[in-house]
Design a protein around this motif. Structure first.
Motif, PDB file in Angstrom:
ATOM      1  N   ALA A  36       0.823  -1.205   0.000  1.00 16.60           N
ATOM      2  CA  ALA A  36       0.000   0.000   0.000  1.00 16.60           C
ATOM      3  C   ALA A  36       0.863   1.263   0.000  1.00 16.60           C
ATOM      4  N   ALA A  37       1.937   1.233   0.776  1.00 20.85           N
ATOM      5  CA  ALA A  37       2.827   2.403   0.825  1.00 20.85           C
ATOM      6  C   ALA A  37       3.465   2.659  -0.536  1.00 20.85           C
ATOM      7  N   LEU A  38       3.918   1.603  -1.206  1.00 25.29           N
ATOM      8  CA  LEU A  38       4.534   1.765  -2.522  1.00 25.29           C
ATOM      9  C   LEU A  38       3.515   2.224  -3.553  1.00 25.29           C
ATOM     10  N   ALA A  39       2.299   1.689  -3.459  1.00 24.93           N
ATOM     11  CA  ALA A  39       1.252   2.104  -4.396  1.00 24.93           C
ATOM     12  C   ALA A  39       0.907   3.578  -4.224  1.00 24.93           C
ATOM     13  N   ALA A  40       1.090   4.103  -2.993  1.00 25.89           N
ATOM     14  CA  ALA A  40       0.816   5.508  -2.719  1.00 25.89           C
ATOM     15  C   ALA A  40       2.010   6.406  -3.033  1.00 25.89           C
ATOM     16  N   GLY A  41       3.070   5.828  -3.565  1.00 20.58           N
ATOM     17  CA  GLY A  41       4.237   6.622  -3.943  1.00 20.58           C
ATOM     18  C   GLY A  41       5.254   6.809  -2.848  1.00 20.58           C
ATOM     19  N   GLN A  42       5.072   6.136  -1.733  1.00 17.99           N
ATOM     20  CA  GLN A  42       6.034   6.248  -0.642  1.00 17.99           C
ATOM     21  C   GLN A  42       7.174   5.241  -0.833  1.00 17.99           C
ATOM     22  N   LEU A  43       8.293   5.515  -0.183  1.00 17.07           N
ATOM     23  CA  LEU A  43       9.479   4.669  -0.204  1.00 17.07           C
ATOM     24  C   LEU A  43      10.183   4.623  -1.558  1.00 17.07           C
ATOM     25  N   HIS A  44       9.689   5.355  -2.534  1.00 15.12           N
ATOM     26  CA  HIS A  44      10.359   5.382  -3.829  1.00 15.12           C
ATOM     27  C   HIS A  44      11.744   6.003  -3.717  1.00 15.12           C
ATOM     28  N   ASP A  45      11.886   6.996  -2.864  1.00 18.71           N
ATOM     29  CA  ASP A  45      13.197   7.628  -2.683  1.00 18.71           C
ATOM     30  C   ASP A  45      14.217   6.621  -2.168  1.00 18.71           C
ATOM     31  N   LEU A  46      13.788   5.742  -1.260  1.00 15.40           N
ATOM     32  CA  LEU A  46      14.684   4.700  -0.757  1.00 15.40           C
ATOM     33  C   LEU A  46      15.093   3.758  -1.884  1.00 15.40           C
ATOM     34  N   ASP A  47      14.128   3.321  -2.667  1.00 16.98           N
ATOM     35  CA  ASP A  47      14.431   2.426  -3.787  1.00 16.98           C
ATOM     36  C   ASP A  47      15.420   3.065  -4.756  1.00 16.98           C
ATOM     37  N   LEU A  48      15.174   4.312  -5.102  1.00 10.37           N
ATOM     38  CA  LEU A  48      16.031   4.994  -6.074  1.00 10.37           C
ATOM     39  C   LEU A  48      17.423   5.247  -5.507  1.00 10.37           C
ATOM     40  N   ALA A  49      17.502   5.548  -4.212  1.00  7.57           N
ATOM     41  CA  ALA A  49      18.809   5.792  -3.596  1.00  7.57           C
ATOM     42  C   ALA A  49      19.649   4.514  -3.563  1.00  7.57           C
ATOM     43  N   VAL A  50      19.033   3.393  -3.213  1.00  4.89           N
ATOM     44  CA  VAL A  50      19.761   2.114  -3.191  1.00  4.89           C
ATOM     45  C   VAL A  50      20.183   1.730  -4.600  1.00  4.89           C
ATOM     46  N   ARG A  51      19.306   1.949  -5.562  1.00  7.73           N
ATOM     47  CA  ARG A  51      19.643   1.661  -6.965  1.00  7.73           C
ATOM     48  C   ARG A  51      20.838   2.487  -7.414  1.00  7.73           C
ATOM     49  N   SER A  52      20.845   3.765  -7.098  1.00 11.25           N
ATOM     50  CA  SER A  52      21.949   4.639  -7.505  1.00 11.25           C
ATOM     51  C   SER A  52      23.263   4.210  -6.855  1.00 11.25           C
ATOM     52  N   TRP A  53      23.194   3.868  -5.560  1.00 14.14           N
ATOM     53  CA  TRP A  53      24.413   3.432  -4.870  1.00 14.14           C
ATOM     54  C   TRP A  53      24.951   2.139  -5.482  1.00 14.14           C
ATOM     55  N   ALA A  54      24.068   1.175  -5.744  1.00 12.22           N
ATOM     56  CA  ALA A  54      24.512  -0.104  -6.299  1.00 12.22           C
ATOM     57  C   ALA A  54      25.119   0.085  -7.685  1.00 12.22           C
ATOM     58  N   ASN A  55      24.508   0.940  -8.513  1.00 10.87           N
ATOM     59  CA  ASN A  55      25.042   1.183  -9.853  1.00 10.87           C
ATOM     60  C   ASN A  55      26.414   1.835  -9.809  1.00 10.87           C
ATOM     61  N   ALA A  56      26.650   2.630  -8.778  1.00 14.69           N
ATOM     62  CA  ALA A  56      27.931   3.342  -8.668  1.00 14.69           C
ATOM     63  C   ALA A  56      29.009   2.519  -7.980  1.00 14.69           C
ATOM     64  N   HIS A  57      28.665   1.389  -7.408  1.00 16.32           N
ATOM     65  CA  HIS A  57      29.623   0.570  -6.661  1.00 16.32           C
ATOM     66  C   HIS A  57      29.549  -0.890  -7.104  1.00 16.32           C
TER      67      HIS A  57
END
Length: 254
Positions: A36-57
């Protein structure tokens, strides 16, 4: 002449830890709340931040190491053959078909629960070529041929359920050699270490968002508890030639 009948032991669910259904309810509520939280647009910043870190490392050497380790959660060509191979060994040792039921149970839980949730939520993977703010959304309308089965992580959920099945079969196999119970350390290692590795590598490789992996963990724990509860040796099975419906030592004696 008095007719004799076979007395069947009453079906009793096997113990799990923590005991009781309250923890299962908590896991289910957590999955629903996260979705429900993801469907409401929450926690997307966490997902994107982890994705960016993994891509850079993610140097090439680390990529290949983690990709090999991630195979521990591959259901089709890794987990399923090993589980049914263990089942076959226990079947040969016990002359019972019941070990086969454990593998069938794991297959049913992962296929008919995790798969439909993936289709329903329609989420793209972090590696999608779509704009990140679009691929991270749940209940998306994705283009044809877009990887859209990201949520929850099937690798993580598979690992928890299939290794739970393996633990049941390994314990049964040891019992055929006179070991009353599997060593607790071995049991914990089988059930904890591979899923933990799969959780980390799946997220690091960018194959799943971190919340995909968390959802896979929660759902896998719930399904793994259901599988562990099943009294495999007491399930009603029709009488078969040669008595191959006999108990196979799949549950410890009470």
């Amino acid at each position: 002449m008095r007719e004799t009948t076979t007395v069947r032991r009453p079906l009793r669910l096997r113990p799990v830890s923590p005991a009781g259904w309250w923890f299962d309810g908590l896991l289910l509520a957590a999955v629903i709340g996260l979705t429900a939280a993801l469907a409401a647009g929450q926690l997307h910043d966490l997902d994107l931040a982890v994705r960016s870190w993994a891509n850079a490392h993610r140097p090439e050497s680390a990529y290949w190491v983690t990709r090999v380790l991630n195979s521990l959660g591959q259901g089709g060509w890794f987990l399923m053959p090993i589980t049914f191979g263990l089942a076959a060994l226990v079947m040969l040792r016990t002359r019972s078909i019941r070990p086969l039921l454990v593998g069938i149970g794991a297959f049913a839980l992962t296929s008919f629960v995790v798969g439909p949730v993936k289709i329903l939520t329609d989420r793209a993977a972090p590696s999608s070529k779509l704009p990140p703010e679009e691929s991270v959304r749940l209940f998306n309308t994705l283009p044809a041929n877009e990887w859209d089965l990201s949520y929850p992580s099937g690798h993580v959920a598979n690992a928890i359920v299939w290794y739970a099945a393996m633990a049941v079969l390994v314990a049964a196999l040891l019992r055929t050699f006179g070991r009353p119970d599997a060593p607790p350390a071995l049991y914990r290692t089988i059930r904890v270490v591979p899923p933990a590795i799969v959780f980390c590598t799946t997220t690091y490789l960018g194959w799943h968002w971190i919340t995909d992996s968390i959802a896979g963990l929660l759902l896998g724990l719930l399904l793994g508890r259901l599988l562990t509860r099943v009294p495999w040796d007491d399930l009603p099975v029709p009488p078969l030639p040669g008595g191959v419906h006999r108990p196979a030592g799949l549950t410890a004696d009470d």
